[in-house]
Design a protein around this motif. Sequence first.
Motif, short mmCIF file in Angstrom:
data_model
loop_
_atom_site.label_atom_id
_atom_site.label_comp_id
_atom_site.label_asym_id
_atom_site.label_seq_id
_atom_site.Cartn_x
_atom_site.Cartn_y
_atom_site.Cartn_z
N ILE A 76 -56.98 -11.16 -20.74
CA ILE A 76 -55.86 -11.07 -19.79
C ILE A 76 -54.58 -11.60 -20.45
O ILE A 76 -53.51 -11.07 -20.22
CB ILE A 76 -56.18 -11.85 -18.49
CG1 ILE A 76 -57.35 -11.22 -17.75
CG2 ILE A 76 -54.95 -11.92 -17.58
CD1 ILE A 76 -57.82 -12.00 -16.52
N TRP A 77 -54.71 -12.65 -21.27
CA TRP A 77 -53.50 -13.20 -21.90
C TRP A 77 -53.59 -13.40 -23.42
O TRP A 77 -52.59 -13.64 -24.08
CB TRP A 77 -53.08 -14.52 -21.24
CG TRP A 77 -54.00 -15.67 -21.52
CD1 TRP A 77 -53.83 -16.62 -22.48
CD2 TRP A 77 -55.22 -15.99 -20.86
NE1 TRP A 77 -54.89 -17.51 -22.45
CE2 TRP A 77 -55.75 -17.14 -21.46
CE3 TRP A 77 -55.94 -15.40 -19.81
CZ2 TRP A 77 -56.95 -17.73 -21.05
CZ3 TRP A 77 -57.14 -15.99 -19.39
CH2 TRP A 77 -57.63 -17.13 -20.01
N ARG A 78 -54.79 -13.25 -23.99
CA ARG A 78 -54.91 -13.45 -25.42
C ARG A 78 -54.89 -12.11 -26.15
O ARG A 78 -55.28 -11.11 -25.53
CB ARG A 78 -56.22 -14.19 -25.79
CG ARG A 78 -56.40 -15.53 -25.11
CD ARG A 78 -57.17 -16.49 -25.98
NE ARG A 78 -56.32 -16.95 -27.08
CZ ARG A 78 -55.47 -17.97 -27.00
NH1 ARG A 78 -55.38 -18.67 -25.91
NH2 ARG A 78 -54.73 -18.29 -28.03
N PRO A 79 -54.53 -12.10 -27.44
CA PRO A 79 -54.01 -13.21 -28.23
C PRO A 79 -52.63 -13.62 -27.72
O PRO A 79 -51.86 -12.77 -27.28
CB PRO A 79 -53.90 -12.64 -29.64
CG PRO A 79 -54.60 -11.33 -29.63
CD PRO A 79 -54.65 -10.86 -28.23
N THR A 80 -52.30 -14.89 -27.84
CA THR A 80 -50.95 -15.33 -27.48
C THR A 80 -50.03 -15.13 -28.69
O THR A 80 -50.49 -15.04 -29.83
CB THR A 80 -50.93 -16.81 -27.07
OG1 THR A 80 -51.39 -17.60 -28.16
CG2 THR A 80 -51.81 -17.06 -25.84
N THR A 81 -48.74 -15.06 -28.40
CA THR A 81 -47.76 -14.78 -29.45
C THR A 81 -47.46 -16.05 -30.25
O THR A 81 -47.42 -17.14 -29.68
CB THR A 81 -46.47 -14.26 -28.79
OG1 THR A 81 -46.81 -13.15 -27.97
CG2 THR A 81 -45.45 -13.81 -29.82
N LEU A 82 -47.25 -15.88 -31.55
CA LEU A 82 -46.67 -16.95 -32.36
C LEU A 82 -45.18 -16.61 -32.48
O LEU A 82 -44.83 -15.50 -32.89
CB LEU A 82 -47.30 -16.99 -33.76
CG LEU A 82 -46.78 -18.12 -34.66
CD1 LEU A 82 -47.36 -19.47 -34.26
CD2 LEU A 82 -47.12 -17.84 -36.14
N LYS A 83 -44.32 -17.54 -32.07
CA LYS A 83 -42.89 -17.24 -32.04
C LYS A 83 -42.13 -18.10 -33.01
O LYS A 83 -42.49 -19.26 -33.23
CB LYS A 83 -42.34 -17.46 -30.62
CG LYS A 83 -42.93 -16.53 -29.59
CD LYS A 83 -42.36 -16.79 -28.21
CE LYS A 83 -42.96 -15.83 -27.20
NZ LYS A 83 -42.75 -16.27 -25.82
N ARG A 84 -41.08 -17.54 -33.57
CA ARG A 84 -40.20 -18.33 -34.43
C ARG A 84 -39.03 -18.79 -33.58
O ARG A 84 -38.36 -17.98 -32.92
CB ARG A 84 -39.72 -17.43 -35.59
CG ARG A 84 -38.65 -18.04 -36.44
CD ARG A 84 -39.14 -18.45 -37.80
NE ARG A 84 -38.04 -19.07 -38.53
CZ ARG A 84 -37.44 -18.55 -39.58
NH1 ARG A 84 -37.83 -17.37 -40.05
NH2 ARG A 84 -36.44 -19.18 -40.17
N ALA A 85 -38.75 -20.10 -33.61
CA ALA A 85 -37.70 -20.68 -32.76
C ALA A 85 -36.37 -20.71 -33.52
O ALA A 85 -35.80 -21.78 -33.78
CB ALA A 85 -38.11 -22.08 -32.31
#
Length: 447
Positions: A76-85
């Motif tokens: 439902i929600w995975r994989p989660t995103t890896l974000k660059r800040a």
Amino acid sequence: MADLKINLSEKDIPQKWYNVASDLPFKLPPPINPGTGKPLEKKDLRQIFPLSLIEQEMSEERWIEIPDEVTDILRIWRPTTLKRAVHLEKALKTKCRIYYKDESASPTGSHKTNTAIAQVYYNKKEGIKRLTTETGAGQWGSALSFACNIFGLKCRVYMVKVSYEQKPFRKSLMRMWQAEVVASPSTLTESGKKILKEDPNCQGSLGIAISEAVEDAAKDKATNYCLGSVLNHVLLHQTVIGLEAKKQLALAGETPDFLVGCVGGGSNFGGLIHPFVKDKLKKDSLRIIAVEPFACPSLTRGKYEYDFGDTASLTPLIKMFTLGHNFIPAGIHAGGLRYHGCSPLISALHDKKIIEARAYNQLDVFEAAVLFAKTEGIVPAPETAHAIKAVIEIAKSEKQGKCIVFNFSGHGFLDLASYDKFFNGELKNYSHPLKEIRAALKNLPKI
Ligand SMILES: *Cc1c(COP(=O)(O)O)cnc(C)c1O
């Protein structure tokens, strides 16, 4: 320009959890049965846990298969995103690259859903009809309620009274998912009654709520207990975070120099860092940093000793960094970080200096959270904000530019009342007096 969002596809959801215990260059001190003084046996836990989770708790196998029924829900929600800040980087004028694994994307807003789904699945498979648990800030209570609702189990949540009163919307969420929410200490258990007799105005603590939930589960055969952090099997279920992050960093062409996470019981931190511990053992320049509040400083000011996991001394003894099981932390808002102890796995890694720990004050932490929200847009949970504070400090001091990765354990949309207090100048710094810590540590059990 490099992508700011590093996404995986659903087929990249890990098929196995990673068990760090298999790769440690030392033996973990076993949990002890306080009745016999001997290492805990599987049967000692059967009253409150299903066998499959007890086996995971004690397992030394490196990889443990994730059941399809669990993956089916994680999807439902995975994989989660890896974000660059990048906007935070700009505001800090840093050369560092800051990445965060966004666990706030789960339905209940934090990483806790990862283990809730797995725990309820195994309980259901072994015929359990009802689960009890404790919750501090309400994140774990919401996650378990959601999971119970999905698998059709009943759920009772003992919620620390101070949060019960301060966080009405977490209660609403739990009710949405059909759970029963009780303010702890309550009159429903002997442990609760005893505490209320001594202090009718007791505001509760995680340690007290655990005692109530464990007692409740032990009374009934069809009822088990679930814990949202601390235990090995909980950290195991959270390793999906680090396993995904590793793949995502490789896609971005990065190797992390710093891994950072906030620590209450240690589960979101463990979930991120465990898959990297082998790298740390090979390459000491990788720094792994656990962040906790000054108000509940188990890793930075506690002792590495055997202690009970709860206030009423019902649980096994575990060797961990602890402030003493009678420790009642001040009512700071990072409710999820107000536990007297810490995961035995994280404690051992800290004792062996494989990880470092830092503590910060509430006001500095909120200031960091607001900077993050202003630049990146997402409002962090106050717990998560501890990690952000540390990341900001690292980014400011590493002039050469390093790769920093942290776990964004949850969002703070249900913590806006605490932010309002911060804006109104009503929040105070609180560091727990050393004298009180020493007093609470005098009551450690002798073994
Ligand atoms: C519960 C919680 C924590 C602390 O628990 P850990 O087991 O240490 O991860 C941190 N962040 C959020 C958002 C939480 O809900």
